[in-house]
Motif scaffolding. Structure first.
Motif, PDB file in Angstrom:
ATOM      1  N   LEU A 503       0.832  -1.193   0.000  1.00 51.18           N
ATOM      2  CA  LEU A 503       0.000   0.000   0.000  1.00 51.18           C
ATOM      3  C   LEU A 503       0.869   1.247   0.000  1.00 51.18           C
ATOM      4  O   LEU A 503       1.922   1.280   0.650  1.00 51.18           O
ATOM      5  N   PRO A 504       0.466   2.321  -0.698  1.00 48.12           N
ATOM      6  CA  PRO A 504       1.204   3.575  -0.605  1.00 48.12           C
ATOM      7  C   PRO A 504       1.272   4.048   0.852  1.00 48.12           C
ATOM      8  O   PRO A 504       0.361   3.797   1.641  1.00 48.12           O
ATOM      9  N   LEU A 505       2.345   4.718   1.196  1.00 44.01           N
ATOM     10  CA  LEU A 505       2.501   5.211   2.565  1.00 44.01           C
ATOM     11  C   LEU A 505       1.324   6.087   2.971  1.00 44.01           C
ATOM     12  O   LEU A 505       0.829   6.007   4.099  1.00 44.01           O
ATOM     13  N   CYS A 506       0.874   6.920   2.059  1.00 43.38           N
ATOM     14  CA  CYS A 506      -0.212   7.849   2.375  1.00 43.38           C
ATOM     15  C   CYS A 506      -1.557   7.145   2.537  1.00 43.38           C
ATOM     16  O   CYS A 506      -2.522   7.761   3.016  1.00 43.38           O
ATOM     17  N   SER A 507      -1.631   5.882   2.141  1.00 47.81           N
ATOM     18  CA  SER A 507      -2.865   5.115   2.303  1.00 47.81           C
ATOM     19  C   SER A 507      -2.820   4.214   3.533  1.00 47.81           C
ATOM     20  O   SER A 507      -3.804   3.558   3.848  1.00 47.81           O
ATOM     21  N   GLN A 508      -1.673   4.194   4.195  1.00 54.56           N
ATOM     22  CA  GLN A 508      -1.539   3.367   5.386  1.00 54.56           C
ATOM     23  C   GLN A 508      -1.908   4.169   6.632  1.00 54.56           C
ATOM     24  O   GLN A 508      -1.875   5.401   6.636  1.00 54.56           O
ATOM     25  N   ASN A 509      -2.263   3.443   7.673  1.00 50.38           N
ATOM     26  CA  ASN A 509      -2.667   4.070   8.944  1.00 50.38           C
ATOM     27  C   ASN A 509      -1.417   4.351   9.776  1.00 50.38           C
ATOM     28  O   ASN A 509      -1.035   3.580  10.647  1.00 50.38           O
ATOM     29  N   ILE A 510      -0.776   5.485   9.458  1.00 47.37           N
ATOM     30  CA  ILE A 510       0.490   5.845  10.088  1.00 47.37           C
ATOM     31  C   ILE A 510       0.302   7.116  10.906  1.00 47.37           C
ATOM     32  O   ILE A 510      -0.218   8.109  10.413  1.00 47.37           O
ATOM     33  N   SER A 511       0.741   7.074  12.143  1.00 51.35           N
ATOM     34  CA  SER A 511       0.675   8.240  13.020  1.00 51.35           C
ATOM     35  C   SER A 511       2.060   8.884  13.094  1.00 51.35           C
ATOM     36  O   SER A 511       3.055   8.203  13.328  1.00 51.35           O
ATOM     37  N   ILE A 512       2.105  10.197  12.859  1.00 53.38           N
ATOM     38  CA  ILE A 512       3.364  10.944  12.918  1.00 53.38           C
ATOM     39  C   ILE A 512       3.376  11.747  14.214  1.00 53.38           C
ATOM     40  O   ILE A 512       2.476  12.554  14.467  1.00 53.38           O
ATOM     41  N   ILE A 513       4.395  11.512  15.039  1.00 47.55           N
ATOM     42  CA  ILE A 513       4.420  12.107  16.372  1.00 47.55           C
ATOM     43  C   ILE A 513       5.703  12.899  16.581  1.00 47.55           C
ATOM     44  O   ILE A 513       6.808  12.386  16.373  1.00 47.55           O
ATOM     45  N   GLU A 514       5.538  14.139  16.995  1.00 47.38           N
ATOM     46  CA  GLU A 514       6.677  14.980  17.345  1.00 47.38           C
ATOM     47  C   GLU A 514       7.133  14.657  18.759  1.00 47.38           C
ATOM     48  O   GLU A 514       6.360  14.777  19.703  1.00 47.38           O
ATOM     49  N   VAL A 515       8.381  14.264  18.924  1.00 44.91           N
ATOM     50  CA  VAL A 515       8.871  13.932  20.266  1.00 44.91           C
ATOM     51  C   VAL A 515      10.084  14.750  20.660  1.00 44.91           C
ATOM     52  O   VAL A 515      10.650  14.543  21.738  1.00 44.91           O
ATOM     53  N   GLY A 516      10.501  15.687  19.800  1.00 47.81           N
ATOM     54  CA  GLY A 516      11.653  16.510  20.121  1.00 47.81           C
ATOM     55  C   GLY A 516      12.886  15.653  20.363  1.00 47.81           C
ATOM     56  O   GLY A 516      13.161  14.702  19.637  1.00 47.81           O
ATOM     57  N   ALA A 517      13.623  15.981  21.419  1.00 52.09           N
ATOM     58  CA  ALA A 517      14.828  15.218  21.755  1.00 52.09           C
ATOM     59  C   ALA A 517      14.513  14.116  22.762  1.00 52.09           C
ATOM     60  O   ALA A 517      15.413  13.617  23.446  1.00 52.09           O
ATOM     61  N   PHE A 518      13.234  13.711  22.842  1.00 52.00           N
ATOM     62  CA  PHE A 518      12.811  12.768  23.887  1.00 52.00           C
ATOM     63  C   PHE A 518      12.411  11.395  23.340  1.00 52.00           C
ATOM     64  O   PHE A 518      11.686  10.666  24.004  1.00 52.00           O
ATOM     65  N   SER A 519      12.859  11.024  22.162  1.00 56.56           N
ATOM     66  CA  SER A 519      12.435   9.738  21.602  1.00 56.56           C
ATOM     67  C   SER A 519      12.866   8.576  22.494  1.00 56.56           C
ATOM     68  O   SER A 519      12.209   7.535  22.532  1.00 56.56           O
TER      69      SER A 519
END
Length: 694
Positions: A503-519
Motif C-alpha cells: 500500500l502507498p505510505l499515504c494510504s496506510q494508517n500511520i501516526s506521525i508524532i513529534e517527540v523533540g529530543a525525547f524519543s
C-alpha cells in the motif's frame, strides 16, 4: 461489589483473553478488528442470549476449530484425559464487608473471610459424552458424503468444518458454574465448582448486563422517529418503575386534554433528560434546542404519544431536520436514560448486585468537540449509579469502547485498556497504568509520556505504524516526503510493468508524532503498544569540546536516543551501520540489531562522500542546485550569497544561511513541482520510509 476481571476463551479473536475492569468506567481502545465488539457480544450471549441461538460455528476461534477438527477425526481420547472444551467466560467478582452478600452467598466456594473473590463461569462446551456422539455422527456424515461422490463424480465432498456448521449446536451445550478461587496463587481451580444449573441457582440477581450498540438506528430521514420512540420508552420505563408519580398521574388526568397541555407536562417529565442533552453539547445558546411535544392525534393513547421537535428562532421543526451528529448524541443520552431505568427494575424487584453497562463507540457521527463533551460528562452521570426513590441504590460499572483519539485524550489515562493483536488469531488487553511500573525508575518520564499522549498524540493508539520525529521541520515536511516516496515507487513499478505489492505510505494508517529530543523516553511505550515504528533523528556530532561540529571532524555525539537504541555505540560505529543494522528489537533490557525488528532508528548517512549532521545539512548537500535556482524566493534563508561560493559546504550553509528551520521547510514545499521531482529526499529518511512501507 464489582467485576474486577473478565476472562474469555476460544471466542473469535479472544483465544486466551483477559481484561481488568475499573470500578466505575473502563475505556477500551484499539484498532479495528481487535475484539472490542467481540467482548460485548460474548458477554451478552452468555448473560442474555438464548440457548438455541447462543453461538454459531463461526464464533469459534480459528485455533479452536483446528483443535476440534483433530478431536473429531482422530481416535477417541481416554475420558480421564479429556476436559470439556469450548467457548468460556469467567467473571471475577470482588466484594467487601459493606456489600449485601445475600445473593452471592449461594455461589460462594470459600468461607475464608480474607478471600473476597468469587468466579462465575459460563461455558458453551463439548462434554466427553457429546464428543463420542459427535464422532459417531461425523462418521455417518462421511459415509453419506462418499456415497454422494460415488453417484456423482462432480460432487464436492464436504469436510469436517462443513459438518460442524450444520450440527455443532446439537452437541455443544451451555453450563454455568461458580468456580473455586485460590487467593494464594491468584488463580481459579476449574476442577472444583458448584454446578449452578443442576442446583437451579440464578445469577440474574447477582449481575445485570445491558449495552448500547454502535449500530444505532438513528437517521435523519423524513420518516425516522427514533428519538420520539425513545421518549415513549423512557416514559414507559419510568411508569413501570413507579417513579415521577406526580408527573405521570398528571399525564393520565390530562390525557384527553389538548396537545398544548400535554406538551407542558412533557416539559416537566423530561426535564432531566433535556438537561443531560444540554450538558453533553446537544444544545447551545446559539443552536437549535429540543423539546418533547404531544402528538396525541397521531398516536394511540398511553403509548408513542410524544414527538421530539427542535426549537429554532421561535419555530418548532421535526427531529429529522437536525444534523445526524446531534441526533446520534441525543439518541445515545436517551438510550442511557432508558438503560438506567431498566437497571432499576420494578418496585417489587430489587436491582442486581452488579450492573454492567457497555457503550460501544459513542463517537459515531459526532465531531471532535461533541466527543470531548460526551466523555467529560458521562463519568459524572455514571458516578451517580442506580438511584431509586426507595433508597435501594447500586453502583453502575461501565465499559466504553472507542476508536476516538478525542475521547481518549479527555479520559483518565489509568482507566484505559489497550487491545492489541498478538497474532492473526489472538488478542491481548493491556492496562495503560501498567506502563507506570515500567517507568518506576524515573517517574518524571512516565508523567511526561502520560501528559503528552493524552493531550497531544492519542491517535497513536489507533495506528498501525508510527513515525517519531524531532520537531516542526519534519512535521511540516513528512506528509510531502511520504507522498514523494509513493510517486517514486509508483513510477518505478510502472517501469517494471507490474503493480507495487505494498500500500502507498499515504494510504496506510500511520501516526506521525513529534517527540523533540525525547524519543528515548518513548522506548518503553513503543515496546508496550508493539506497532511497527520508525524513529528519525539527527546524528548530533560534537567535538572534543562537546560543541557541535562537522561529522568529518567530530569525535562523539550528543543524541541520547542513539546512545540508548544502539547501546552506546561509538561515532565510527554509527557511521558504519547499514539500514539493516538500524532495524532493532528489544532482547531483555537491551535493543539489538534484528533484520526483522519492528523498530528502525535512522539518522544521517553518507551521501556524495559526506555525512551530514542535521536534516538541513543533509537536504542542502544533495539539493544545492534546487536551492540555488530559487534562493531569492526562499524566505527562510539569510546570507544567500554564501550559496554562490562552491567552497562553502552544506554544513556551513545550514548553520549560517537557514534563518528559521520551519520557514525553510515551508520554502521547500512552496517550490516543489506538482510531480515532486525537482528535489531529492536525504538517503537516511528515504531508507526509513521504504522500510516502514513494507
Amino acid at each position: 461489589m464489582r467485576i474486577k476481571k473478565i476472562a474469555i476463551e476460544n471466542y473469535r479473536l479472544l483465544k486466551q483473553f483477559s481484561i481488568d475492569l475499573e470500578e466505575i468506567m473502563s475505556l477500551v481502545i484499539g484498532k479495528n478488528n481487535t475484539g472490542k465488539t467481540s467482548l460485548l457480544t460474548v458477554i451478552n450471549s452468555f448473560l442474555n442470549g438464548s440457548e438455541k441461538s447462543r453461538f454459531s460455528f463461526d464464533d469459534f476461534n480459528i485455533d479452536f476449530k483446528k483443535e476440534l477438527k483433530t478431536l473429531i477425526e482422530e481416535d477417541l481420547p481416554l475420558e480421564s484425559d479429556y476436559k470439556p472444551i469450548g467457548i468460556k467466560l469467567k467473571l471475577f467478582i470482588e466484594y467487601d464487608e459493606s456489600d449485601d452478600l445475600t445473593n452471592i452467598s449461594r455461589v460462594m466456594m470459600d468461607l475464608d473471610p480474607d478471600n473476597k473473590t468469587i468466579i462465575l463461569g459460563y461455558e458453551y462446551h463439548l462434554t466427553y459424552d457429546a464428543l463420542e456422539r459427535i464422532k459417531t455422527k461425523h462418521s455417518e456424515f462421511q459415509t453419506k458424503e462418499a456415497n454422494k461422490k460415488a453417484e456423482n463424480q462432480n460432487y464436492k465432498i464436504r469436510d469436517v468444518y462443513d459438518f460442524l456448521k450444520i450440527y455443532q449446536s446439537d452437541f455443544f451445550k451451555s453450563n454455568r458454574k461458580s468456580i473455586e478461587y485460590d487467593k494464594t496463587d491468584d488463580k481459579e481451580n476449574d476442577d472444583v465448582y458448584i454446578d449452578l444449573d443442576s442446583e437451579k441457582i440464578s445469577t440474574k440477581e447477582i449481575i445485570n448486563f445491558k449495552f448500547i450498540s454502535a449500530k444505532r438506528s438513528v437517521t435523519n430521514k423524513e420518516n425516522d422517529k427514533t428519538l420520539s420512540t425513545q421518549t415513549s420508552e423512557i416514559y414507559n420505563q419510568t411508569e413501570k418503575t413507579d417513579e415521577q408519580n406526580e408527573q405521570i398521574e398528571m399525564f393520565k388526568d390530562e390525557l384527553i386534554s389538548t396537545d398544548y397541555t400535554l406538551s407542558t407536562i412533557y416539559e416537566s417529565l423530561f426535564e432531566n433528560v433535556v438537561e443531560k442533552v444540554r450538558r453533553f453539547g446537544g444544545i447551545r445558546n446559539d443552536d437549535s434546542t429540543i423539546s418533547i411535544e404531544s402528538s396525541l392525534q397521531h398516536r394511540e393513547l398511553l403509548s408513542g404519544n410524544t414527538t421530539v421537535m427542535y426549537k429554532h428562532n421561535d419555530t418548532t421543526l421535526p427531529e429529522y431536520n437536525n444534523g445526524l451528529g446531534y441526533m446520534n448524541l441525543i439518541s445515545m443520552i436517551f438510550e442511557i436514560e432508558i438503560k438506567i431505568q431498566e437497571f432499576k427494575k420494578s418496585k417489587l424487584e430489587r436491582p442486581s448486585d452488579i450492573n454492567l453497562f457497555f457503550i460501544e463507540e459513542p463517537e459515531a457521527h459526532t465531531h471532535p468537540q461533541m466527543q470531548y463533551v460526551f466523555i467529560k460528562n458521562i463519568k459524572s452521570i455514571l458516578n451517580q449509579g442506580i438511584v431509586r426513590e426507595d433508597g435501594d441504590n447500586r453502583k453502575l460499572q461501565t465499559v466504553i469502547t472507542t476508536h476516538s483519539s478525542h475521547i481518549l485524550a479527555e479520559s483518565n489515562f489509568d482507566d484505559v485498556k489497550y487491545l492489541k493483536k498478538e497474532s492473526e488469531n489472538d488478542v491481548i488487553a493491556k492496562n495503560l497504568i501498567d506502563l507506570k511500573i515500567q517507568y518506576q525508575e524515573d517517574p518524571k518520564q512516565y508523567q511526561f509520556l502520560k501528559q503528552y499522549l493524552t493531550l497531544n498524540r492519542a491517535e497513536i493508539f489507533f495506528a498501525d505504524k508510527a513515525i517519531l520525529i524531532e520537531g516542526d521541520t519534519e512535521r511540516i515536511l513528512f506528509p510531502t516526503l511520504m507522498k514523494k516516496i509513493d510517486f517514486e515507487e509508483k513510477r518505478r513499478y510502472e517501469g517494471l510493468s507490474e503493480d507495487d505489492p505494498k500500500l502507498p505510505l499515504c494510504s496506510q494508517n500511520i501516526s506521525i508524532i513529534e517527540v523533540g529530543a525525547f524519543s528515548h523516553i518513548f522506548e518503553k511505550f513503543i515496546e508496550f503498544i508493539g506497532i511497527k515504528s520508525l524513529i528519525i533523528t539527527d546524528l548530533d556530532v560534537v567535538g572534543n569540546d562537546t560543541k557541535k561540529c562537522r561529522v568529518a571532524v567530530g569525535t562523539n555525539y550528543s543524541n541520547d536516543a542513539l546512545r540508548l537504541f544502539f547501546n552506546s555505540a561509538t561515532l565510527d560505529e554509527l557511521k558504519s551501520f547499514s539500514i539493516d543494522n538500524k532495524k532493532i528489537r528489544k532482547n531483555g533490557e537491551v535493543w539489538q540489531s534484528d533484520i526483522n525488528g519492528s523498530l528502525c532508528v535512522v539518522y544521517q548517512t553518507e551521501e556524495n562522500g559526506v555525512t551530514a549532521r542535521s536534516f538541513e545539512d543533509a537536504f542542502i548537500q544533495i539539493n544545492r542546485e534546487f536551492i540555488n535556482e530559487k534562493k531569492e524566493g526562499f524566505r527562510g534563508l539569510k546570507n544567500r550569497s554564501l550559496f554562490d561560493d562552491n567552497d562553502n559546504d552544506s554544513y556551513k550553509l545550514a548553520e549560517e544561511c537557514v534563518n528559521k528551520k520551519t520557514h525553510f521547510a515551508l520554502d521547500i514545499l512552496f517550490h516543489t513541482d506538482e510531480n515532486y521531482t525537482n528535489w531529492q529526499i536525504p538517503q537516511y529518511i528515504k531508507e526509513g520510509l521504504l522500510w516502514l512501507k513494507q
